[in-house]
Every structure is written in structure tokens, then in C-alpha cells.
Design a protein around this motif. Sequence first.
Motif: not given
Lengths: 352, 352
Positions: B7, B21-22, B43, B50
Motif C-alpha cells: 500500500i 489507501i488501506s 491498485a 493484500t
Amino acid sequence: MGKDITIYDIAKEVGLSPTTISRALNDHPAVNLKTKQRVSEVAGQMGYRTNLFASNLRRQHTHTIGVIVPRLNSPFMSTVISGMEKAATEGGYNLIISQSLETLQKEQANAKTMFDSRVDGLLVSLSYETDDLHHFEPFISRGIPVIFYDRVAEHEQCTSIVIDNLQAAYKATSHLVEQGCTNIMHITGNLKRNVYSDRLKGYKYALIDNNLPYNEQNIIVNNLSEEAGEEAAQQILKMKKLPDGLFVSNDTCAVSCVKTLKQAGISVPADVAVIGFNNDPICRVIEPNLTSVNYPGSEMGELAVKALILRLNGSTEGIASNTINLRSELIIRESSLKSKVAGKKWGQLAPK
Amino acid sequence: MGKDITIYDIAKEVGLSPTTISRALNDHPAVNLKTKQRVSEVAGQMGYRTNLFASNLRRQHTHTIGVIVPRLNSPFMSTVISGMEKAATEGGYNLIISQSLETLQKEQANAKTMFDSRVDGLLVSLSYETDDLHHFEPFISRGIPVIFYDRVAEHEQCTSIVIDNLQAAYKATSHLVEQGCTNIMHITGNLKRNVYSDRLKGYKYALIDNNLPYNEQNIIVNNLSEEAGEEAAQQILKMKKLPDGLFVSNDTCAVSCVKTLKQAGISVPADVAVIGFNNDPICRVIEPNLTSVNYPGSEMGELAVKALILRLNGSTEGIASNTINLRSELIIRESSLKSKVAGKKWGQLAPK
DNA sequence: TCAAGCAATGAAACCGATTGCATATATTTG
DNA sequence: CAAATATATGCAATCGGTTTCATTGCTTGA
């Protein structure tokens, strides 16, 4: 619901730093033997268990192997998985298992999940539908080993573990020829898959080598299910000239054929000799007992896991990263014995 | 072997903080919709995935369910697992599977591994040997839900998922009585396990309710394997007075009995009517086809996983955290039909 | 006696995502 | 228009081991 014990707790207890605790627990050479003993003792008392996330996060590996399988509930596949589980446990790995249900779409989804779960390696047996291998690229390009077993595909970077399907089919077909069959049919699965196309080749070559005609009308391709076996048998029953031999690519389908043929008054093996594939338990239940190719499922599973672990431990050696062949063998039973056993068979059918 | 995208990389690219971002990736309400879209777009482009360790480490759960099973390669168990896999995938969970091979020792080792792997919940079917539940205490005392299925045990904190074995056995035995049997034997497995002790009870009560004597000599306890079935049949053949009915606790063993009895010249069902349990595919292959209790394996697996996930999501409701019963049913086939089908049977044996 | 070598340990950074709390801007309300 | 409330974002700590790079105290050989 007590809190988890961490190495920090142990450190406090023993009066050392977390660093040393970590090293002691991992049997690091730079730690005094007495310290190690004391640490492991206290850790035991306090009920410590390592936190694999933290460890994995730092070490960048999971000690987990992903398995993608067409279906879990087939006698063969469950035997393979059983072998895998055994070898994985012995090697200190966990197994994550998912099934593609024979569709490309689910296989792709499974691959994605495995990738996100960051498995250390992948064991795959391909679905019927699969015709490209794009979904495994993410693994390969990151150096995560992918090993195919049973239903395999050619790939530069991947090992395959198989039996010699061509040879097995060649032997099975030859056996039928030896029994006097001259008009042998073959029922098999989707020819995209090596297992089925190789068996077809073996069947074909055996015919040719025995100077028998190879005829495409004598091939039935279906999904090898019980229902498909019944339909295939119906189709055969409608033919002008019945075959005198039948080689089927799995036992489920073969058994269902035999049942349907028998119901129609056809005698097996006298009228039609039949051979299956896999040597599932049903082979010894159907009457007549079914000749079949014994398929070393459990070994295949064990070997796949062992080969993978070897690769993960850095041994680029050992496995020539290509194809590993397992031995298979034709188990001859009544269903294919035309000549000698006719008498025996009648004896069985009339017990009194 | 490119490095993984994090991230932080995305943050740099988009010009926002890792925090945002998270949150964007997790669809947090406090993030602007446009930001979310942009983040998810970038992303995707960058090939982000992740890191579950990091996430798990922080969140303290794994989205992984542990399964401990006696054996993987039985038709019933592989069907159960298949159902579990389906439900787990749908619910976004992974499955870690291990087999106890019917020993307490391996079951304990498996439990430890599962505990160290920090599964979110555990699904267990007990081994033959298991007679105490200590090895599950670490889970229970930490509030990790444990659900037993099929081979269950009583425990305050644990849900059990079963069929009504007593009732199923009662119905099977009653059916034999209806067919005119008066001397019925019962072959079953280790009576430590509910499935077998309950079936014994059902058998017993059915006899009593039909004014037939219950006699311990008529019970054989073994491991229900193919070999055990053969031995049991041999034992029966040596008896002064043969039974006229036989209720076996699984199909593998029942089929093997039937085979051995037939070889000895005993007619099934005319001399001995036989009923199995599980409704495995072999029931429809053996001659005569075997009457059996249909056991909803796939549903049981799905239900177990769903119940577990429900618990994990906090619903203390929904499941009264006790016992869930699934419906089973007696599938009547030739092997138990003494009266009417005798004629039909002879017709089949003499096809010409 | 002193520098070199070794054994044992520790401080602090790091793996990558999550989250409580703080902050900055925008919008609404009285 | 100022105060109050939303809205959107960021800082920094945290999860629990692992690992790099010191540091400390001893032993050893010249």
C-alpha cells in the motif's frame, strides 16, 4: 480468553531480550545451550505458541501448500489428497485445498485465492475445460513453484507427475486383443487433458501394432460419469455390429456400462470384454470383477508434496524439473477374460 | 521475481497516505468515493495484492478454518469435505485439512498444528480412539469455536452436527422385521463413537418394540473395513443357526459381507436380508443392490462451515449452540426385500 | 601485558496493513 | 458571520517475530 504469550513476555520472565528468546526458540547456534534450555522450559510453562503471522510476515513464506483439484469426492482424488496430507504433515507444511469442479472459471478463481494466500507452492490437477495456463503466470513469474500432477500440461518451468498413460492404455488394449477381441471400442474423457489423449494414443497404437483397423467411430468422448456410461452403453447397443471389447478411461463409467449392457442381456466378458481405469474399489464389487489399471494415487500425492518441498528447500537438483513417471499396472480380472474363465463365471452365477 | 507491491507503493503513486489507501481498499465509509475508485484502479494496474500476514497479524484472525477428519479417502468423508470447501469458498474462508487416521495421537498432533496456525474455528469428526477432549481445550478456553460433525462428543461449549443415528437404525431394523426377519445381527464400529452406539441403540429398541429378543451374541464390533466384513461373514457362517437379517453400520463392510456370504452359497436376501449405511455408490453396484441409509454428506459439510462462519460473525443467535440434526432416509433396494422381489431377482440372475 | 578472536547478548529497524486520535477543509446552522 | 458539524485525510503506534549491526566480556597467543 486469556491473552496470548509472546516472546516479550518470556523475555521479561527470563530476564533476557526478545532477540535472544527468538534465537533460542529457533535453535540459533549463537545462543548458549543453557539459555536455550531455560527459555524452552519457561516457554512451555507459560503456554507460549509462536505467532505464525508475525513470523511469516518477516520471513516472507507461509509453510503452506495450495492444492487445486477438479473434484474432491472421487475415490482417486481423495486418495491422492490423503497422500498429500501425509507428506505435508511430515514436512511441517499445511495444505489449503480447493476444487475447480471441472470449470476453468473456478480454477482461475482458486488460483487467485491461492496467490493471495501466498502459498509457498502450488499443486494442480487441471479441470476438463482448462486450455490456457495464464492464471498460473503470477506464480511462475514470482518464482513460486507450480507442480502439475495427473492432469498435467507442458510448461517450461513446471514439473509434472504422471503415470505413463499411453503405455497403460497400450497394455490394456493389447490385453483385449490377446483375448481375441478384434473390434474394440474406447470411451474416454475430454481430449484436452493429457490423461485422456494419451490413453487414446495408447489404444490407437496397440490396434495398429496388432494390425487392427483404427476407426474414429469406435471412440466415444464423454465426461466419464455414471450417467455418461449408461448413455454410452445405450449408444453401443444400437450399433449394427456390437464391439467385442471395450476399454473405458475410468471405473465409474466402465461399471455403469457393464451394468447397462448386462441389463440388455449382453454377457460380459463373453460378448464384450471390458477394461476400466483407476482400480477403484468398485472393480471388485461389480460382477464380473472389472479388469482395470491400478493407479498409485496415494504415492502420487506424497511424491508431489515431497518434490515440491525439495524445490522449496532450494534443491534445484534432485528433480530435473521436468516429468516424473510413476509405475502403473494392469490388474486382470474376470471382465476381460474371454477364454479360460467362461466356465468359472457360469459356475459363480449358478451357486446351487 | 519482482518485488511485491504494498500500500506504500500505491500511496506514493496516488499521492495519498498509506492510511487512506488501506481504508479505500477496505471500503471504509470515511473515504471519498472518487478516491476509492482511483485507488482501486491504480491498485489493479500495479498488480497489488493484500498481504494477509500483515493483515492477520494486526486483525488477529486468519479467515482460515481447520478441519480434522478421521480419513480423507472415504466416499462419505470426501463428500463432506467437498461440501465444506464449497461453503468456505463462498464465505471467503480457506480450509486447512488434516487426518487423524483414527488415532488419538495424530488427532492431538493435528489439533496442536491447527492451534499454532491460529485457525479461526475448528471442525472435527472424532477418531475411533478418542476418549477425552483435552486437546481441544486450548481452543475453547480462548473462545475459538469448535464444531463437531458426524462423530461428535458432548461438550458444553460446542455445537454438534449429526443425523439421528438412533432413528435411522431403528427404521432400518424395523424394515428388516417387516420383511419377516426374526433373528437379526448387527455389525458396527467402535462404540465410543456416538454414530455407532446410537445405531446399536436404535437396533436394540426396534427389536424390543417388535417383541424380538435382544441378544449380545448378535452384535459384532469391528473397524468396518472390507477385511473386517469378510471376517465377520466367516464368523457368521460358522454359527449354528444363521441369522435371517443383517444390519451393518457402513456400506464397505456390508458389501464385503454380502460378497463373502454369496461365495459361500448363501442367498441375499432370501436367506439373509442385508442393510448397509451411508448409501455409497457401491450400493448400486453390488448384486443384489444394497439397501442403505442415505447420509447427506455434502450438506453436512456445508452446514458445518456455515454454522461456524455464523458464529465467527458474532451471531451467538441463530445456532442454539447445541445439536443440529440433519434428515436421513432409508433407501430400500433388493438386498433387504425378502418377500416380493424374490421373483424379480431370479429373473435377473438368469438373463437368457 | 595487550591486541586479536570468539561467544553471547542486545538495540533498533523491519515486514505491511490497520486504527485511535488529531487535523484540515467544507458545509451547515443559528 | 461565527460556531458547530461533517467530511476527508494523515500521523504514529501497533501486531509479534526476525535480523542486521553493534557491544560486552572472556579467552588466547605473541
